[in-house]
Design a protein around this motif. Structure first.
Motif: not given
Length: 193
Positions: A153-166
């Motif tokens: 969950v932590a890895a997926a969240t970090a990836a989702v948030l980073m991609t979303g923000v970019e």
């Protein structure tokens, strides 16, 4: 769970950190990354260089500090009381960004556009997001998630948030951070579904 109430000292520190970050971004926009020195940031913020290092550690840390991280963790812990980990993370983040005032969101978008346009800061931002994922995993484990569940969950969240923000920071994107993040979380659900 009781909500953390900031002390006067914490409020003063956050205000000082905000002034320092504002000065840093102003310098970054006018003279560029390489020419922006910690001593100049300190002078513009009317603090000592040692204060900049004490609060942020490095020059990059000034640009990467996110005053929303603490409130996010508070919202996450509250959501974990009633929802499974991934849903709690999504609810907490969407609740946090849904309350952004338009002027604050515009400022955040402008600053994020600067961050992603400077290779060193973009990589530092990605590293910071991985660190955020580690912190998030710890919160999830304390809330009862298994080690594997917390890590995924932590890895997926970090990836989702980073991609979303970019994506949100790209020139021409008019959607709000809440809209882009919601779409990013939906994309994750579709991919895993």
């Amino acid at each position: 769970m009781t909500k953390h109430v900031a002390t006067l000292r914490e409020l003063k520190q956050a205000a000082a950190m905000g002034r320092i970050q504002d000065a840093a971004y102003e310098l970054l926009g006018s003279v560029g990354y390489e020419a922006t020195k910690v001593t100049d940031i300190a002078a513009a913020a009317e603090v000592s260089p040692s204060s900049v290092y004490r609060y942020f550690g490095t020059k990059d840390g000034v640009f990467l500090w996110d005053p929303l991280e603490g409130p996010f963790m508070d919202l996450l812990e509250a959501n974990l009381e009633e929802h499974p980990p991934m849903e709690a993370v999504e609810r907490a983040f969407l609740e946090l960004v849904a309350d952004l005032e338009p002027d604050n969101e515009m400022l955040l978008r402008e600053r994020t556009q600067l961050l992603v346009s400077i290779p060193q800061l973009r990589e530092a931002m990605r590293a910071m997001m991985r660190g955020f994922g580690d912190d998030l995993g710890g919160v999830l484990r304390r809330a009862g998630a298994t080690d594997l569940e917390a890590s995924v969950v932590a890895a997926a969240t970090a990836a989702v948030l980073m991609t979303g923000v970019e994506v949100w920071a790209r020139p021409g994107v008019t959607a709000t951070l809440a809209e882009v993040t919601n779409e990013a979380f939906r994309s994750l659900q579709i991919a895993s579904g």
